[in-house]
Design an enzyme around this catalytic site. Sequence first.
Site, short mmCIF file in Angstrom:
data_model
loop_
_atom_site.label_atom_id
_atom_site.label_comp_id
_atom_site.label_asym_id
_atom_site.label_seq_id
_atom_site.Cartn_x
_atom_site.Cartn_y
_atom_site.Cartn_z
CE LYS A 18 -1.76 2.67 2.97
NZ LYS A 18 -1.65 3.96 2.23
CD GLU A 23 13.85 0.50 8.77
OE1 GLU A 23 14.30 1.45 9.44
OE2 GLU A 23 14.45 -0.56 8.61
CB CYS A 33 13.21 8.33 8.59
SG CYS A 33 13.99 7.25 7.41
CD GLU A 55 10.71 11.90 11.84
OE1 GLU A 55 9.61 11.36 12.05
OE2 GLU A 55 11.64 11.34 11.24
P1 NAI Z 1 2.00 7.87 8.55
O1 NAI Z 1 2.83 7.02 9.42
O2 NAI Z 1 0.60 8.19 8.96
O3 NAI Z 1 1.91 7.20 7.10
C1 NAI Z 1 2.78 6.24 6.58
C2 NAI Z 1 1.99 5.14 5.88
O4 NAI Z 1 1.21 4.43 6.84
C3 NAI Z 1 1.01 5.63 4.84
O5 NAI Z 1 0.97 4.71 3.77
C4 NAI Z 1 -0.31 5.61 5.59
O6 NAI Z 1 -1.44 5.49 4.76
C5 NAI Z 1 -0.15 4.38 6.44
N1 NAI Z 1 -0.98 4.33 7.65
C6 NAI Z 1 -1.50 5.38 8.37
N2 NAI Z 1 -2.18 4.92 9.42
C7 NAI Z 1 -2.10 3.57 9.39
C8 NAI Z 1 -2.59 2.52 10.24
N3 NAI Z 1 -3.30 2.78 11.34
N4 NAI Z 1 -2.30 1.23 9.92
C9 NAI Z 1 -1.57 0.96 8.84
N5 NAI Z 1 -1.09 1.91 7.99
C10 NAI Z 1 -1.34 3.20 8.27
O7 NAI Z 1 2.79 9.21 8.29
P2 NAI Z 1 2.19 10.62 7.80
O8 NAI Z 1 0.87 10.87 8.45
O9 NAI Z 1 2.24 10.64 6.35
O10 NAI Z 1 3.28 11.62 8.38
C11 NAI Z 1 3.21 12.04 9.74
C12 NAI Z 1 4.59 12.20 10.31
O11 NAI Z 1 5.25 10.96 10.36
C13 NAI Z 1 5.52 13.08 9.49
O12 NAI Z 1 5.35 14.41 9.81
C14 NAI Z 1 6.88 12.55 9.87
O13 NAI Z 1 7.32 13.17 11.06
C15 NAI Z 1 6.63 11.10 10.13
N6 NAI Z 1 7.01 10.26 8.98
C16 NAI Z 1 8.16 9.58 9.07
C17 NAI Z 1 8.57 8.81 8.02
C18 NAI Z 1 9.84 8.08 8.09
O14 NAI Z 1 10.33 7.62 7.07
N7 NAI Z 1 10.40 7.91 9.26
C19 NAI Z 1 7.83 8.74 6.77
C20 NAI Z 1 6.59 9.46 6.79
C21 NAI Z 1 6.22 10.19 7.87
#
Ligand code: NAI
Length: 484
Positions: free
Chosen positions: A183, A257, A291, A388
């Site tokens: 996804k 991750e 990240c 972050e």
């Molecule tokens: P997120 O963690 O909500 O999204 C990442 C993925 O997880 C997306 O594909 C999303 O649809 C999916 N997702 C969301 N809720 C889920 C659930 N309950 N169960 C399974 N999958 C789920 O991240 P978001 O909202 O895009 O960004 C929020 C913050 O997270 C950012 O501001 C940043 O600080 C951090 N982030 C960190 C990342 C990293 O690589 N460490 C990458 C993206 C965001």
Amino acid sequence: MDMTFEYAPALESRAIVSIKPKYGHFINGSFVAGKKHFPTINPSNEEVLSHISLGSAADVDKAVLAAQKAYAKTWSKLSGKERGKYLYRIARILQERAREFAVLETLDNGKPIRETRDIDIPLVAAHFFYHAGWADKLDYAGLGHSPQPYGVAGQIIPWNFPLLMLAWKVAPALATGNTVVLKPAETTSLTALLFAEVCQQAELPDGVVNIVTGDGSTGASLVNHSGIQKIAFTGSTEVGKKIARAIATTDKKATLELGGKGANIVFDDAPVDETVEGIVNGIFFNQGHVCCAGSRLILQESIAEEIIEKLKVRMSKIRVGDPLDKNTDLGAINSREQLNKIQELAGVGDSEGAERWSPQCKLSDKGYWFAPTIFTGVTQAHRIAQEEIFGPVLSVLTFRTPQEAIDKANNTPFGLSAGVWSEKGSRVLWATQQLKAGVIWANTFNKFDPTSPFGGYKESGWGREGGKHGLAAYLKTGKESGGK
Ligand code: NAI
Ligand code: MG
């Protein structure tokens, strides 16, 4: 003398990509229509690029069934050598279509074409080539004789490196004999859907790779599906914790991750100009949506003033603008939500008493933009030293003794990356041994390679991706050979 050059725009043409008005899911080798849709936009100008399907639990179920069938009937029956051939084929097609992928990624994500063209897409191909090479050599991965795949892997990826995170997930899964339901993130699905076409072009057997688009609810349906044996997630620590809770009572395996607050430590003997370049690369690469970004600069007090001064001069040369312009260094923030979050946390930095500085730069009214920014006078108690921000914002702290540098570096809930700058090898080795971080760079930053394992300590996640260590996440340890 200060010379400033004006650059004429050097726009990469977008004619190479053809974007459909609407996309479905990729299930069992074909595109199937979705019911509900949501727009995906170009964050640099808010243009609606297409409409993406919002996957339901029923869509996820269909995809998992297709992956289970493909696992049982075809993929688990192929030799490693045969699986490897498919991976090589995918890698070569990705290289052939590299420009198309680079332009599409830049349109959908907002990152500069210079980065998609020179970093994201070449690394994507490299991940498929690297894992293609492993497919018939798994007996030598240090996991015993004939280690076996789990079955179906559910994979959930973020928006910061859309196609690269797909490659980090899909390539090892396929090389080790697992099948996949992936996804993509809701704001950046287009390159994953183009990758589905590559799977068709490579004649990958139906159902080996399935892609269901959607939001967090779609991701949750995948995590909770009883037909998957392994979850690979990259994203926020918050969602990572939710996933860990959701699978706690199951025997699903997981790699997570998550976030980071990487320390970039500069000692007084560091080579100044190289270090300044490394600081810029550490935090302004990919708009800081990284990240493992070097988002906390920890400077030895005696050189802090000089480094900050040079850093400001260097930051004034960062070109912020149209991501399709080949001269652009810093592109758009990926979404309105992310821009809000960056603005909010930068505001917290102001109210906590840190000093904000950005170079003069013209930002477009359309789209989501944030100027490269540093905060000086940051202390460990500040939220901008602990949380972050995931944007082009650097928090600067100082230290007097090497031990103080290490203590400050390790003082966050995270432990993903760190950097050390010093000309003295013994000092670099000493510091890197004290740092609690999964990836540590010395006199460089943000360098990636498929042969090198990547992952974090503490709240930065579980497990490793890439390299030999990354294979272990997709394999059950086999029997020892030699009759033991
Ligand atoms: P997120 O963690 O909500 O999204 C990442 C993925 O997880 C997306 O594909 C999303 O649809 C999916 N997702 C969301 N809720 C889920 C659930 N309950 N169960 C399974 N999958 C789920 O991240 P978001 O909202 O895009 O960004 C929020 C913050 O997270 C950012 O501001 C940043 O600080 C951090 N982030 C960190 C990342 C990293 O690589 N460490 C990458 C993206 C965001
Ligand atoms: Mg979210």
